[in-house]
Each structure stands twice: as C-alpha cells, then as structure tokens.
Design an enzyme around this catalytic site. Structure first.
Site, mmCIF file in Angstrom:
data_model
loop_
_atom_site.group_PDB
_atom_site.id
_atom_site.type_symbol
_atom_site.label_atom_id
_atom_site.label_comp_id
_atom_site.label_asym_id
_atom_site.label_seq_id
_atom_site.Cartn_x
_atom_site.Cartn_y
_atom_site.Cartn_z
ATOM 1 N N ARG A 173 -36.964 -23.681 27.429
ATOM 2 C CA ARG A 173 -38.161 -23.554 26.599
ATOM 3 C C ARG A 173 -38.350 -24.734 25.636
ATOM 4 N NH1 ARG A 173 -39.621 -17.989 23.980
ATOM 5 N NH2 ARG A 173 -41.536 -19.229 23.866
ATOM 6 N N ARG A 177 -30.670 -16.306 20.616
ATOM 7 C CA ARG A 177 -31.407 -17.557 20.678
ATOM 8 C C ARG A 177 -31.219 -18.431 19.430
ATOM 9 N NH1 ARG A 177 -35.983 -16.905 24.237
ATOM 10 N NH2 ARG A 177 -35.134 -15.996 26.148
ATOM 11 N N HIS A 182 -35.272 -10.960 19.880
ATOM 12 C CA HIS A 182 -35.504 -11.634 18.613
ATOM 13 C C HIS A 182 -35.504 -10.640 17.459
ATOM 14 C CE1 HIS A 182 -37.827 -14.796 21.095
ATOM 15 N NE2 HIS A 182 -36.763 -15.408 20.612
ATOM 16 N N GLU A 209 -45.229 -18.463 18.877
ATOM 17 C CA GLU A 209 -44.493 -18.213 17.644
ATOM 18 C C GLU A 209 -43.071 -18.762 17.688
ATOM 19 O OE1 GLU A 209 -43.737 -14.396 14.811
ATOM 20 O OE2 GLU A 209 -43.026 -14.168 16.869
ATOM 21 N N CYS A 227 -45.733 -12.615 18.685
ATOM 22 C CA CYS A 227 -45.319 -13.755 19.518
ATOM 23 C C CYS A 227 -46.466 -14.670 19.913
ATOM 24 C CB CYS A 227 -44.675 -13.262 20.817
ATOM 25 S SG CYS A 227 -43.264 -12.189 20.637
#
Length: 258
Positions: A87, A133, A163, A67, A248
């Site tokens: 990432r 993030r 998140h 996700e 996710c």
C-alpha cells in the site's frame, strides 16, 4: 475561518483484490461500490464539506481507503508509511494534494510504520493503535511531530481488528464509542460508550451534531438519536467486505485557515 475540506479518492478497478486480514473474503460488486462511493461523497457535500478528489491510484486495490495515507493535526500532515508494503505507493498523490492545500507536510520514515486508520483524534488527544499495521517506531514518530503542537498522544493496543478506528471512534462530546468484543482496553479512554453493532462504532463528525455512519448499524443509529445526535446514514456494504468503514473513505481537514 476553519476549513471544511475532505480528501477522497475513487475506487480502483482492482478494488476486488483489496487486502483482508480479520474477516473472510467475500465477492465485491465493483459497480455497486462505485455508486456507494458517489453517495458517500454526496453526503459529505450536502452537509457542508468541500471534497478534494485525490488523483486515482488504479494500481492499488486499497487506494480508496484514503484515510490510511495521512494523519492531520491542525494544518500539519504526517504522511503514513503502511505496515502493508503493497500500500505504500498510495501516498504520493495524497502528499501532492495536501501540499496544494498549503499543509505543512512530514513523513513517517523507515523503520516506522503507521496507518492513518490507527489514529483517532478527539480534541487535542490523539489515540494511536499499536498493532498489525502500526509499529512502535511509527508511534514514536507521530509523537515527535504532534506533541510539540500541543497534542496528547495515547498508545492503545489492538489485536482484534485491522485498525484502531475499526474498533472505536468518538462522538462530538469526546465520548469514545466502540463495540466491546473488538476493543482491547476500553479503560484507556476517559469516557467509553458501548454500541450494539460493530459498524456502530464508526462515525464521521459532520458538524452540528450530525454523524455520518453506515446503514448496517440501525440499532446504534437509534442510540445516537436518543442521545440527541443526528445520524446521516450511507450504505457502504461493498467496502465493509474489505474491512472498510465510513472513516476510511475520506480525510477531513478542519484546521486550514484562509
């Protein structure tokens, strides 16, 4: 007809090295994680979703959390650029899969950062978490891509979770649900319903009032049942150890048309 496709990606053999930020690291059982992923995917399929497996990302411990790599609005994809530099290599295979499905593809570019887990869609409203993030430039680029398509973008501060969707998701009727100790500004959501467990704040809408959710939130499941919804429960304990939740592990694509 609208589509019911879900992107998924198997866990890397390096899953146990996944990033953690707001919780203490605890051992992850890789074999159990694999079985749990299989059951999660099976639950999607059993409720009418065609799963599309993205090519493996074995060198990226967090790649299973697909996700975070993209935000979808209608048939338009915005490929993310994670605030976690380690990432960023997760996205090429996702972009390839979306291109094959016929999506229109855009990309967040430097200096913007955006994780898909920071984006909650409810109807034409897109809530985007501004925190660890995702930066302000990432929010600006998301607005530039989706507002011309009719989206209303609402920036939401986050400071207590990894998140935005670690703190809140939404029910089919648009009510935002969240675990109050982890939600910075519940007043930013038009309708907010507190839930009794952290994992109870995470649901995936399967259609027909069915809610995919974690086995670790039985009190929340009971609450949703009382509200007329149907919880579909899966055990994702090994992913929860890495700050993962049910949202996710897939990217649901509802608005591709044949």
């Amino acid at each position: 007809m609208p589509s019911r496709k879900a992107l998924v990606r198997r866990a890397s053999p390096r899953l146990t090295e996944g990033l953690v930020t707001h919780i203490a690291r605890t051992p992850v059982d890789l074999a159990l994680a694999g079985r749990q992923w299989d059951l999660y995917v099976a639950a999607l399929r059993e409720h009418g979703w065609e799963t599309v497996e993205v090519a493996a990302a074995d060198d990226f411990p967090d790649g299973v959390f697909v996700e975070d790599t993209v935000v979808m609005f209608r048939n338009v994809a915005l490929i993310a650029r994670s605030g976690a530099e380690s990432r960023r290599g997760e996205t090429p295979a996702v972009e390839e899969a979306l291109t094959r499905l016929g999506c229109s593809v855009n990309r967040v570019i430097e200096p913007g950062t955006l994780d898909g887990g920071d984006v909650l869609k409810s109807g034409d409203t897109i809530y985007v978490g501004r925190g660890g993030r995702t930066n302000a430039e990432g929010v600006r680029q998301l607005r530039a891509v989706f507002e011309p398509l009719g989206a209303r973008v609402v920036a939401v501060p986050i400071s207590k979770v990894l998140h935005l969707k670690s703190a809140v998701t939404a029910l089919p009727d648009g009510t935002v649900i969240g675990y109050p100790p982890l939600v910075d500004e519940p007043s930013l959501f038009g309708r907010f319903l507190p839930v009794p467990e952290e994992a109870g704040a995470h649901v995936v809408l399967l259609g027909g009032g069915r809610l995919l959710m974690a086995a670790s939130a039985p009190k929340s499941a009971e609450l949703f049942s009382e509200l007329g919804f149907e919880p579909v429960v899966v055990d994702i304990s090994e992913y929860e150890k890495l700050e993962g939740c049910v949202t996710c592990l897939s990217v649901r694509i509802r608005d591709l048309h044949a």
